[in-house]
Design a protein around this motif. Structure first.
Motif, PDB file in Angstrom:
ATOM      1  N   ALA A 164       0.918  -1.219  -0.040  1.00  0.00           N
ATOM      2  CA  ALA A 164      -0.048  -0.006  -0.131  1.00  0.00           C
ATOM      3  C   ALA A 164       0.719   1.212  -0.002  1.00  0.00           C
ATOM      4  O   ALA A 164       0.392   2.382  -0.462  1.00  0.00           O
ATOM      5  CB  ALA A 164      -0.991  -0.095   1.098  1.00  0.00           C
ATOM      6  N   ASP A 165       2.091   1.319   0.579  1.00  0.00           N
ATOM      7  CA  ASP A 165       2.970   2.449   0.710  1.00  0.00           C
ATOM      8  C   ASP A 165       3.265   2.842  -0.808  1.00  0.00           C
ATOM      9  O   ASP A 165       3.325   3.783  -1.168  1.00  0.00           O
ATOM     10  CB  ASP A 165       3.961   2.029   1.443  1.00  0.00           C
ATOM     11  CG  ASP A 165       3.793   2.004   2.913  1.00  0.00           C
ATOM     12  OD1 ASP A 165       2.962   2.889   3.354  1.00  0.00           O
ATOM     13  OD2 ASP A 165       4.788   1.677   3.761  1.00  0.00           O
ATOM     14  N   MET A 166       3.573   1.754  -1.782  1.00  0.00           N
ATOM     15  CA  MET A 166       3.945   2.083  -2.942  1.00  0.00           C
ATOM     16  C   MET A 166       2.773   2.618  -3.661  1.00  0.00           C
ATOM     17  O   MET A 166       3.060   3.507  -4.511  1.00  0.00           O
ATOM     18  CB  MET A 166       4.159   0.699  -3.857  1.00  0.00           C
ATOM     19  CG  MET A 166       5.459  -0.070  -3.343  1.00  0.00           C
ATOM     20  SD  MET A 166       5.573  -1.708  -3.702  1.00  0.00           S
ATOM     21  CE  MET A 166       5.960  -1.394  -5.587  1.00  0.00           C
ATOM     22  N   PHE A 167       1.556   2.402  -3.227  1.00  0.00           N
ATOM     23  CA  PHE A 167       0.205   3.177  -3.845  1.00  0.00           C
ATOM     24  C   PHE A 167      -0.027   4.718  -3.454  1.00  0.00           C
ATOM     25  O   PHE A 167      -0.001   5.578  -4.497  1.00  0.00           O
ATOM     26  CB  PHE A 167      -0.758   2.385  -3.677  1.00  0.00           C
ATOM     27  CG  PHE A 167      -1.952   2.668  -4.304  1.00  0.00           C
ATOM     28  CD1 PHE A 167      -2.450   2.319  -5.595  1.00  0.00           C
ATOM     29  CD2 PHE A 167      -2.981   3.967  -4.274  1.00  0.00           C
ATOM     30  CE1 PHE A 167      -3.670   2.489  -6.268  1.00  0.00           C
ATOM     31  CE2 PHE A 167      -3.934   4.428  -4.777  1.00  0.00           C
ATOM     32  CZ  PHE A 167      -4.450   3.629  -5.954  1.00  0.00           C
ATOM     33  N   ALA A 168       0.290   4.642  -2.277  1.00  0.00           N
ATOM     34  CA  ALA A 168       0.408   6.128  -1.704  1.00  0.00           C
ATOM     35  C   ALA A 168       1.242   6.889  -2.172  1.00  0.00           C
ATOM     36  O   ALA A 168       1.215   8.216  -2.214  1.00  0.00           O
ATOM     37  CB  ALA A 168       0.445   5.798  -0.074  1.00  0.00           C
ATOM     38  N   HIS A 169       2.630   6.694  -2.485  1.00  0.00           N
ATOM     39  CA  HIS A 169       3.477   7.700  -2.873  1.00  0.00           C
ATOM     40  C   HIS A 169       3.848   7.342  -4.517  1.00  0.00           C
ATOM     41  O   HIS A 169       4.805   7.993  -5.006  1.00  0.00           O
ATOM     42  CB  HIS A 169       5.031   7.088  -2.429  1.00  0.00           C
ATOM     43  CG  HIS A 169       5.060   7.143  -0.870  1.00  0.00           C
ATOM     44  ND1 HIS A 169       4.710   5.946   0.015  1.00  0.00           N
ATOM     45  CD2 HIS A 169       5.437   8.322  -0.062  1.00  0.00           C
ATOM     46  CE1 HIS A 169       4.807   6.765   1.207  1.00  0.00           C
ATOM     47  NE2 HIS A 169       5.266   7.898   1.386  1.00  0.00           N
ATOM     48  N   GLY A 170       2.982   6.621  -5.290  1.00  0.00           N
ATOM     49  CA  GLY A 170       3.046   6.615  -6.513  1.00  0.00           C
ATOM     50  C   GLY A 170       1.804   6.710  -7.311  1.00  0.00           C
ATOM     51  O   GLY A 170       0.997   7.663  -6.925  1.00  0.00           O
ATOM     52  N   ARG A 171       1.845   6.196  -8.488  1.00  0.00           N
ATOM     53  CA  ARG A 171       0.742   6.489  -9.525  1.00  0.00           C
ATOM     54  C   ARG A 171       0.428   5.370 -10.108  1.00  0.00           C
ATOM     55  O   ARG A 171       1.172   4.432 -10.692  1.00  0.00           O
ATOM     56  CB  ARG A 171       1.084   7.471 -10.466  1.00  0.00           C
ATOM     57  CG  ARG A 171       0.167   8.211 -11.287  1.00  0.00           C
ATOM     58  CD  ARG A 171       0.795   9.380 -11.749  1.00  0.00           C
ATOM     59  NE  ARG A 171       1.336  10.335 -11.066  1.00  0.00           N
ATOM     60  CZ  ARG A 171       2.310  11.407 -11.560  1.00  0.00           C
ATOM     61  NH1 ARG A 171       2.040  11.856 -12.811  1.00  0.00           N
ATOM     62  NH2 ARG A 171       2.660  12.240 -10.577  1.00  0.00           N
ATOM     63  N   TYR A 172      -0.855   4.913 -10.126  1.00  0.00           N
ATOM     64  CA  TYR A 172      -1.500   3.617 -11.084  1.00  0.00           C
ATOM     65  C   TYR A 172      -2.691   4.010 -12.064  1.00  0.00           C
ATOM     66  O   TYR A 172      -3.338   4.694 -11.510  1.00  0.00           O
ATOM     67  CB  TYR A 172      -2.066   2.548  -9.819  1.00  0.00           C
ATOM     68  CG  TYR A 172      -0.730   1.979  -9.337  1.00  0.00           C
ATOM     69  CD1 TYR A 172      -0.560   0.608  -9.396  1.00  0.00           C
ATOM     70  CD2 TYR A 172      -0.099   2.634  -8.170  1.00  0.00           C
ATOM     71  CE1 TYR A 172       0.600   0.234  -8.845  1.00  0.00           C
ATOM     72  CE2 TYR A 172       1.033   2.262  -7.574  1.00  0.00           C
ATOM     73  CZ  TYR A 172       1.299   0.746  -8.027  1.00  0.00           C
ATOM     74  OH  TYR A 172       2.414  -0.129  -7.335  1.00  0.00           O
ATOM     75  N   PHE A 173      -2.700   3.053 -13.120  1.00  0.00           N
ATOM     76  CA  PHE A 173      -3.679   3.253 -14.117  1.00  0.00           C
ATOM     77  C   PHE A 173      -4.140   1.858 -14.139  1.00  0.00           C
ATOM     78  O   PHE A 173      -3.491   0.746 -14.166  1.00  0.00           O
ATOM     79  CB  PHE A 173      -3.309   3.905 -15.380  1.00  0.00           C
ATOM     80  CG  PHE A 173      -3.157   5.266 -15.401  1.00  0.00           C
ATOM     81  CD1 PHE A 173      -4.280   6.129 -15.947  1.00  0.00           C
ATOM     82  CD2 PHE A 173      -1.945   6.060 -14.795  1.00  0.00           C
ATOM     83  CE1 PHE A 173      -4.277   7.500 -15.983  1.00  0.00           C
ATOM     84  CE2 PHE A 173      -2.017   7.545 -14.895  1.00  0.00           C
ATOM     85  CZ  PHE A 173      -2.877   8.490 -15.388  1.00  0.00           C
ATOM     86  N   GLY A 174      -5.424   1.740 -14.412  1.00  0.00           N
ATOM     87  CA  GLY A 174      -6.008   0.333 -14.707  1.00  0.00           C
ATOM     88  C   GLY A 174      -7.128   0.556 -15.865  1.00  0.00           C
ATOM     89  O   GLY A 174      -7.603   1.563 -16.247  1.00  0.00           O
ATOM     90  N   VAL A 175      -7.612  -0.595 -16.320  1.00  0.00           N
ATOM     91  CA  VAL A 175      -8.602  -0.932 -17.437  1.00  0.00           C
ATOM     92  C   VAL A 175      -9.829  -1.825 -16.472  1.00  0.00           C
ATOM     93  O   VAL A 175      -9.325  -2.763 -15.899  1.00  0.00           O
ATOM     94  CB  VAL A 175      -8.190  -1.679 -18.506  1.00  0.00           C
ATOM     95  CG1 VAL A 175      -9.268  -2.031 -19.318  1.00  0.00           C
ATOM     96  CG2 VAL A 175      -7.186  -0.629 -19.368  1.00  0.00           C
ATOM     97  N   ARG A 176     -10.928  -1.325 -16.747  1.00  0.00           N
ATOM     98  CA  ARG A 176     -12.148  -1.975 -16.201  1.00  0.00           C
ATOM     99  C   ARG A 176     -12.854  -2.462 -17.247  1.00  0.00           C
ATOM    100  O   ARG A 176     -13.087  -1.963 -18.320  1.00  0.00           O
ATOM    101  CB  ARG A 176     -12.846  -1.228 -15.008  1.00  0.00           C
ATOM    102  CG  ARG A 176     -12.243  -0.863 -13.974  1.00  0.00           C
ATOM    103  CD  ARG A 176     -13.192   0.156 -12.996  1.00  0.00           C
ATOM    104  NE  ARG A 176     -12.399   0.185 -11.673  1.00  0.00           N
ATOM    105  CZ  ARG A 176     -12.353  -0.590 -10.607  1.00  0.00           C
ATOM    106  NH1 ARG A 176     -12.980  -1.821 -10.830  1.00  0.00           N
ATOM    107  NH2 ARG A 176     -11.790  -0.301  -9.534  1.00  0.00           N
ATOM    108  N   HIS A 177     -13.278  -3.768 -16.992  1.00  0.00           N
ATOM    109  CA  HIS A 177     -14.508  -4.423 -17.896  1.00  0.00           C
ATOM    110  C   HIS A 177     -15.735  -4.398 -16.942  1.00  0.00           C
ATOM    111  O   HIS A 177     -15.842  -5.256 -15.993  1.00  0.00           O
ATOM    112  CB  HIS A 177     -13.832  -5.554 -18.320  1.00  0.00           C
ATOM    113  CG  HIS A 177     -15.079  -6.093 -19.297  1.00  0.00           C
ATOM    114  ND1 HIS A 177     -15.080  -7.494 -19.671  1.00  0.00           N
ATOM    115  CD2 HIS A 177     -16.006  -5.486 -20.120  1.00  0.00           C
ATOM    116  CE1 HIS A 177     -16.147  -7.905 -20.565  1.00  0.00           C
ATOM    117  NE2 HIS A 177     -16.584  -6.533 -20.750  1.00  0.00           N
ATOM    118  N   GLY A 178     -16.586  -3.498 -17.217  1.00  0.00           N
ATOM    119  CA  GLY A 178     -17.783  -3.365 -16.275  1.00  0.00           C
ATOM    120  C   GLY A 178     -17.056  -2.695 -14.934  1.00  0.00           C
ATOM    121  O   GLY A 178     -16.309  -1.720 -14.953  1.00  0.00           O
TER     122      GLY A 178
END
Length: 265
Positions: A164-178
């Protein structure tokens, strides 16, 4: 001679001479990570070689990367050997791997490739969304997406390094299907104050592979990061030819190779 280094400005000046080679180390100068680092130099009339021991995880990881033959790196590593932990991961230039054989049985040695992004900084983060099949959508992920992200990695990339620390200090993109998160790309390092980021944790759910989703999320991530940092890099297993091919289509080029060693004595 071997010496410990705590001067962050000195470390930065040395690393920034070859920023593209040292993205991970530069990222560890951020305060939250610097507290878990030990830096060692070979210094005669100035720093000639520098190594990082990152201790936040067990086993610790030692990083010593060069891009040309530098005898000072051999001397530095040989001097460090007696005081290193008995269990250790090492990221080291291939020609330096032999140094550890004198003190450790090498449990594994895997070659990796460092790459750097040469893409266009003016690409829009959503430009790749037009590549998505109907019913899929591209999103910048938020903290509430972490459980879905963990589920995706469990299904599609179970050996990845994520917390979770990586997420808090970083940036993430995702693709959703529905509502389902089916692909994602994020950062191992995101340090705008030092001008660097490293992408990682790129994964596609096994049921959705072959649809260029990894390219879509990685392109969006690089375009977003390029607004804030000068250097975007990554590490990839040298035998992962499919991933390397995708990264090259995005504008990544080779920087150097290194060996990842698992050591135990």
């Amino acid at each position: 001679m071997l010496c410990a280094v705590t001067d962050k400005d000195l470390i930065f000046r040395f690393l920034s001479r070859q920023s593209e080679l040292h993205i991970y180390e530069l990222g560890d100068l951020e305060d939250d990570y610097f507290a878990h680092t030990q830096w060692y130099a070979w210094d005669t009339e100035g720093v000639e070689a520098l190594a990082l021991l990152y201790t936040a995880q067990k086993p610790a990881t030692l990083i010593a990367i060069e891009d040309h033959v530098e005898p000072a790196y051999e001397r530095l590593l040989e001097a460090l050997l007696p005081g290193l932990p008995n269990e250790l991961n090492v990221h080291v230039s291939p020609r330096l791997a032999f140094v550890f054989e004198a003190a450790y049985p090498v449990r594994s040695c895997v070659e990796h490739l460092k790459m750097i992004w040469r893409g266009k900084a003016d690409d829009e983060p959503g430009a790749s969304e037009g590549l998505l099949p109907a019913g899929m959508s591209l999103h910048r992920l938020e903290a509430g997406d972490i459980p879905a992200l963990r589920d995706l990695y469990a299904a599609g990339y179970p050996r990845n390094w994520f917390d979770a620390d990586m997420f808090a200090h970083g940036r993430y993109f995702g693709v959703r299907h529905g509502e389902a998160l089916i692909a994602a790309a994020g950062t191992h390092v995101c340090a705008p104050s030092y001008g660097v980021a490293a992408i990682g944790n790129v994964a596609t759910h096994p049921d959705y592979r072959g649809r260029r989703l990894a390219r879509v999320v990685s392109a969006a991530l690089c375009a977003s990061l390029s607004r804030d940092v000068a250097h975007i890099g990554l590490n990839v297993h040298a035998a992962n030819h499919a991933a390397i091919a995708v990264y090259r289509t995005l504008g990544f080029v080779d920087v150097t190779r290194y060996c990842e060693l698992q050591l135990s004595r």
